[in-house]
Every structure is written in C-alpha cells, then in structure tokens.
Scaffold this motif. Structure first.
Motif, PDB file in Angstrom:
ATOM      1  N   CYS A 162       5.223   2.603 -11.546  1.00 32.97           N
ATOM      2  CA  CYS A 162       5.666   1.829 -10.377  1.00 32.97           C
ATOM      3  C   CYS A 162       5.625   0.348 -10.738  1.00 32.97           C
ATOM      4  CB  CYS A 162       4.761   2.083  -9.182  1.00 32.97           C
ATOM      5  SG  CYS A 162       4.705   3.809  -8.649  1.00 32.97           S
ATOM      6  N   LYS A 190      -0.810   3.397 -20.751  1.00 33.44           N
ATOM      7  CA  LYS A 190      -1.687   4.334 -20.034  1.00 33.44           C
ATOM      8  C   LYS A 190      -3.131   4.304 -20.529  1.00 33.44           C
ATOM      9  CE  LYS A 190      -0.303   8.486 -19.138  1.00 33.44           C
ATOM     10  NZ  LYS A 190       0.318   9.846 -19.280  1.00 33.44           N
ATOM     11  N   THR A 226       0.830  -1.204   0.000  1.00 36.95           N
ATOM     12  CA  THR A 226       0.000   0.000   0.000  1.00 36.95           C
ATOM     13  C   THR A 226       0.867   1.257   0.000  1.00 36.95           C
ATOM     14  OG1 THR A 226      -1.742  -1.179   1.198  1.00 36.95           O
ATOM     15  CG2 THR A 226      -1.847   1.226   1.196  1.00 36.95           C
ATOM     16  N   ASP A 237      -8.902  -3.271 -13.671  1.00 35.69           N
ATOM     17  CA  ASP A 237      -9.211  -2.410 -12.540  1.00 35.69           C
ATOM     18  C   ASP A 237      -9.338  -3.247 -11.272  1.00 35.69           C
ATOM     19  OD1 ASP A 237      -9.331  -0.236 -14.232  1.00 35.69           O
ATOM     20  OD2 ASP A 237     -11.526  -0.302 -14.439  1.00 35.69           O
ATOM     21  N   LYS A 238      -9.152  -2.615 -10.163  1.00 34.02           N
ATOM     22  CA  LYS A 238      -9.370  -3.231  -8.856  1.00 34.02           C
ATOM     23  C   LYS A 238     -10.810  -3.734  -8.746  1.00 34.02           C
ATOM     24  CE  LYS A 238      -9.269  -1.827  -3.969  1.00 34.02           C
ATOM     25  NZ  LYS A 238      -8.958  -0.683  -3.066  1.00 34.02           N
ATOM     26  N   ASN A 261       0.506   1.265 -12.507  1.00 33.53           N
ATOM     27  CA  ASN A 261       0.965   0.272 -11.532  1.00 33.53           C
ATOM     28  C   ASN A 261       1.204  -1.066 -12.227  1.00 33.53           C
ATOM     29  OD1 ASN A 261       0.877   1.884  -9.191  1.00 33.53           O
ATOM     30  ND2 ASN A 261      -1.345   1.638  -9.053  1.00 33.53           N
ATOM     31  N   LEU A 293       2.434   1.689  -3.573  1.00 36.52           N
ATOM     32  CA  LEU A 293       1.516   2.023  -4.671  1.00 36.52           C
ATOM     33  C   LEU A 293       0.779   3.329  -4.370  1.00 36.52           C
ATOM     34  CD1 LEU A 293       0.117  -1.564  -5.284  1.00 36.52           C
ATOM     35  CD2 LEU A 293       1.868  -0.379  -6.617  1.00 36.52           C
ATOM     36  N   ARG A 294       1.480   4.428  -4.504  1.00 37.07           N
ATOM     37  CA  ARG A 294       0.885   5.727  -4.229  1.00 37.07           C
ATOM     38  C   ARG A 294       0.081   6.223  -5.439  1.00 37.07           C
ATOM     39  NH1 ARG A 294       6.296   7.191  -2.356  1.00 37.07           N
ATOM     40  NH2 ARG A 294       6.404   8.576  -4.170  1.00 37.07           N
ATOM     41  N   ASP A 295      -0.685   7.273  -5.210  1.00 31.54           N
ATOM     42  CA  ASP A 295      -1.542   7.820  -6.270  1.00 31.54           C
ATOM     43  C   ASP A 295      -0.748   8.434  -7.412  1.00 31.54           C
ATOM     44  OD1 ASP A 295      -3.793   7.062  -4.889  1.00 31.54           O
ATOM     45  OD2 ASP A 295      -4.033   8.992  -3.872  1.00 31.54           O
ATOM     46  N   ASP A 296       0.528   8.781  -7.154  1.00 34.47           N
ATOM     47  CA  ASP A 296       1.299   9.443  -8.203  1.00 34.47           C
ATOM     48  C   ASP A 296       1.960   8.458  -9.162  1.00 34.47           C
ATOM     49  OD1 ASP A 296       3.061   8.461  -6.341  1.00 34.47           O
ATOM     50  OD2 ASP A 296       4.419  10.181  -6.390  1.00 34.47           O
ATOM     51  N   CYS A 297       1.671   7.163  -9.036  1.00 34.85           N
ATOM     52  CA  CYS A 297       2.201   6.181  -9.983  1.00 34.85           C
ATOM     53  C   CYS A 297       1.474   6.350 -11.324  1.00 34.85           C
ATOM     54  CB  CYS A 297       1.994   4.754  -9.478  1.00 34.85           C
ATOM     55  SG  CYS A 297       3.010   4.319  -8.053  1.00 34.85           S
ATOM     56  N   GLU A 298       2.239   6.541 -12.379  1.00 38.77           N
ATOM     57  CA  GLU A 298       1.667   6.707 -13.712  1.00 38.77           C
ATOM     58  C   GLU A 298       0.854   5.486 -14.112  1.00 38.77           C
ATOM     59  OE1 GLU A 298       3.364   8.004 -18.139  1.00 38.77           O
ATOM     60  OE2 GLU A 298       4.712   7.165 -16.627  1.00 38.77           O
TER      61      GLU A 298
END
Length: 410
Positions: A160, A254, A119, A283-284, A129, A122-127
């Motif tokens: 990431c 992307k 967690t 997606d999750k 994952n 895997l930050r939000d700023d990863c272009e």
C-alpha cells in the motif's frame, strides 16, 4: 561695390556653413548623449530586474523535496544548482505565504478527514505500508515520480502506498494514479492533517509557535520543513516505510525493520559520517521518531538547508545510537545510496569507453546484490535524459510495471 557685395555674400555663406557645422556637432553630441542615457537606463533596469527576480525566487514556498545537504567541499556546485533549480520552479510554481502553507497542512476542510481516510486505507492485508510526501503542484508529478511508484509495486504487488499531498488529493492526482488503480494496486493521495499527526509530541507546541508568529520560520521554504517533520510524525503514528519520490525500489523491503541509510562513510574507519532521510523504515511509536520530532522542535533552524532533515536524523542517531530502547539499524550506503550525486550521471549515459563500461557493469551488479533502492538525486539528475542502452534504461525496464519511457524531468 560689386566686390564688397561679393565679400558680404561670401561671408554670409561662410557663416552659414559654420552655423551648420555647429548645429551638426551639437546634434551629434545631443544624439550621443541620448543614446548613452538609453543604454544606461536599459542596463540599470536590467540589473534591477535581476535583483527583483532573485529576491522573488527566495520567497517561493513550494518545492519538490529532495533531502540532500552538500558537504563543505560541494558548496560551490550546490549553490549554483540551487539557484538554477529555484529559477526553474519560479516559472511553474505559484508563490504562497507561510499562513497559506499552514492552511494546507493545518487540519482544515478535507484534511480533517485525514485520520479516517488513512486508517481505512492502511488495512492489515497491506504487504508493506509505504508513504511519500508531495508538496508541489500535481502537474509536476512527472514520469520520474511515477517510476518511483511503479518500482514500489513491482516488488510489493500487495503493498500500500499513501501519498500525503493536498495537490495530489485532487481529480488531477486521481488521473495520474488511475493506471495503477486499474491494475489493482493500492495507492492513494490524502490531504494531511499535521495537527493530528503532531498531537502529544514536541512538534505540537512548535507548530503553534509558527502559527502565532512566535517562532521564525526562516528563509527555507516552510513547506519543505513541514514535509521533513510530517514524515517523522506519520511514521510515529502509523509506522511503515517513507520514500522520497526520486527513489527506485530495487528489491522487497519486507525484511527491513527500524532502518536508516547512511549516505557517507569515513574512509579509514568505515564508520558512518552522514545519514539521509530519503528512506526511513520504522515501527509505529518508535522512540527514535519521537526523539527526532523533539529535536526538530527544539533546534529548528529555518535558515540552514538540511538542518531539519538529513542533518537532524544524523544528530539524533549520533546521540542515541547504542542507547537501551533505541533499537535501529544504520545500513551502509549501498543499501539506498549506492551511487553518489556526483557519479549519478554515468548511469544515464551510454559508456563511451570500455573502461567506463566495465565500471558501470560492476556497479549495476553490485546494486542488484546489495541495494534495496537507488536514490536518483533528482536535484542533480533531472536534467539528464536516459539514453537508450544506458544502465538507467535497463533499470527502468527491469523495475517498471507500466513502463512508459522516462526522460528528463526538466
């Protein structure tokens, strides 16, 4: 009198000569028998050794994951290749039993920290994952695998990459990734916690049955099937892009969402006939992943290679394709599998004829236009060296960032 003595002496020598001849014949016969016994024993021991060695190979529990199941027309070549591949691994990989395999994936020790570590990484700023799995020793993570990592960051510098692996989550693994970390790229190996990943899914009861001996793990290395399951469970929990370690990324992912790649098409209708799980983009909490985990648990067969991997996603896609709520796209082979395993060698060699040269040029141009990645089919291509001036030589230079020359991984 003298004549009788002479006759007796002559008879004595004749008898001695006969005796010597007899002894010589007996010795020759005895020596021949001994030699024959020795030869027979050597052959017998050799045969037994081969049988023991072959049996031992079957018990190996760790192999590099290469999710590919040959068609029936490919069986003969596949079986030969599998045999050679297993022997190669025999030299370098320690055998471990299924209980030890489960301990590696089973939430003990450092793996209990998996949720927190994953967690935080895997930050939000990863272009984008990305995730990979690695179930072999760290020393086997070679230049081919490093190239795959390089290609990820070549096209996703702010991406990431997390690698689920207990062997790479080590000082040796850190040394392998240090050149990337020094350049500011975000890559991390984390020991997986499979019980956490499978919690509240059908895979949870399957894992318990394997642990308690109620479910037969089969002849296929358990670690390999756990890796097939782990990629599905990880994507369900976190979402992202799963890649095999023999995939070269050719352009940005992307724009891709909820995608599986077809490996083969029916020649006339052009409908897909087989999917592959070497690339999964989801997606999750996507229902396709949950359905795939359920299919894994319900139909698990540890004796048929690929049944729980490429064939599994093909079965699920065939069942749910077009069903409301299951929104995903099946991309044609050029997306991820532009070159099949039979033809892959041509990319590694410099074309010998003008005709071959034109074919390779057309294929490379097509890949640059239509392909997001190139699967190297390492199981078959690992023995090929990249010849200078070949298509692969150019692909490596175009998609690397550290650019240490890649050669045969055999």
């Amino acid at each position: 009198m003298d004549h009788e003595i002479t006759k007796k002496i002559t008879a004595m020598f004749d008898n001695r000569r006969l005796l010597n001849r007899s002894r010589s014949s007996l010795f020759t016969a005895f020596a021949s028998t001994v030699i024959a016994l020795i030869v027979f024993t050597i052959i017998l021991v050799s045969n037994l050794s081969v049988r023991d060695y072959s049996t031992k190979v079957v018990t190996i529990e760790i192999k590099t994951v290469v999710p590919y199941l040959p068609l029936s027309s490919e069986k003969e070549l596949s079986e030969e290749t599998n045999h050679n591949y297993s022997i190669k691994q025999q030299v370098t990989v320690k055998e471990i039993n299924n209980l030890q395999v489960l301990e590696v994936f089973g939430g003990k020790g450092v793996s209990e920290k998996f949720q927190q570590r994953a967690t935080e990484f895997l930050r939000d700023d990863c272009e984008v994952n990305f995730m990979m799995t690695w179930i072999s020793p760290a020393e086997m993570f070679g230049k081919r695998e490093v190239l795959s990592v390089e290609s990820v960051f070549k096209h996703h510098p702010r991406g990431c990459l997390i690698i689920l692996s207990s062997t790479m989550d080590s000082p040796q693994g850190f040394r392998i990734f240090k050149p990337f970390l020094d350049r500011g790229y975000r890559v991390k190996a984390v020991t997986p916690d499979l019980p956490f990943l499978l919690k509240d899914t059908a895979g949870e009861s399957w894992l318990e049955e394997i642990q308690t001996g109620k479910r037969d793990p089969g002849k296929i290395p358990l670690a390999q099937n756990l890796s097939n399951l782990m990629r599905l469970a990880y994507l369900f929990k976190f979402g992202g892009v799963y890649l095999d370690t023999d995939m070269i990324v050719l352009k940005s992912f992307k724009t891709l969402r909820n995608v599986i790649g077809a490996q083969t098409l029916e020649p006339v209708s052009r409908n897909w006939t087989r999917l592959n799980n070497a690339v999964l983009v989801f997606d999750k909490n996507h229902p396709f992943l949950l359905k795939s985990i359920e299919e894994f648990a319900l139909t698990f067969n540890g004796n048929v290679w690929g049944h729980n991997g490429p064939y599994l996603v093909s079965r699920v896609a065939r069942t749910v394709e077009g069903t409301s709520g299951y929104n995903f796209t099946i991309m044609t082979p050029p997306a991820f599998y532009p070159v099949n395993w039979i033809e892959i060698e041509k990319l590694f060699k410099v074309p010998r004829t003008e005709k071959d040269s034109k074919r390779v040029q057309v294929k490379v141009l097509e890949m640059h236009k239509r392909s997001y990645g190139l699967h190297l089919w390492n199981k078959f291509s690992s023995k090929f060296e990249i010849e200078q001036g070949s298509a692969m030589d150019k692909l490596v230079s175009d998609h690397c960032i550290i650019c240490d020359r890649v050669v045969s991984s055999s």
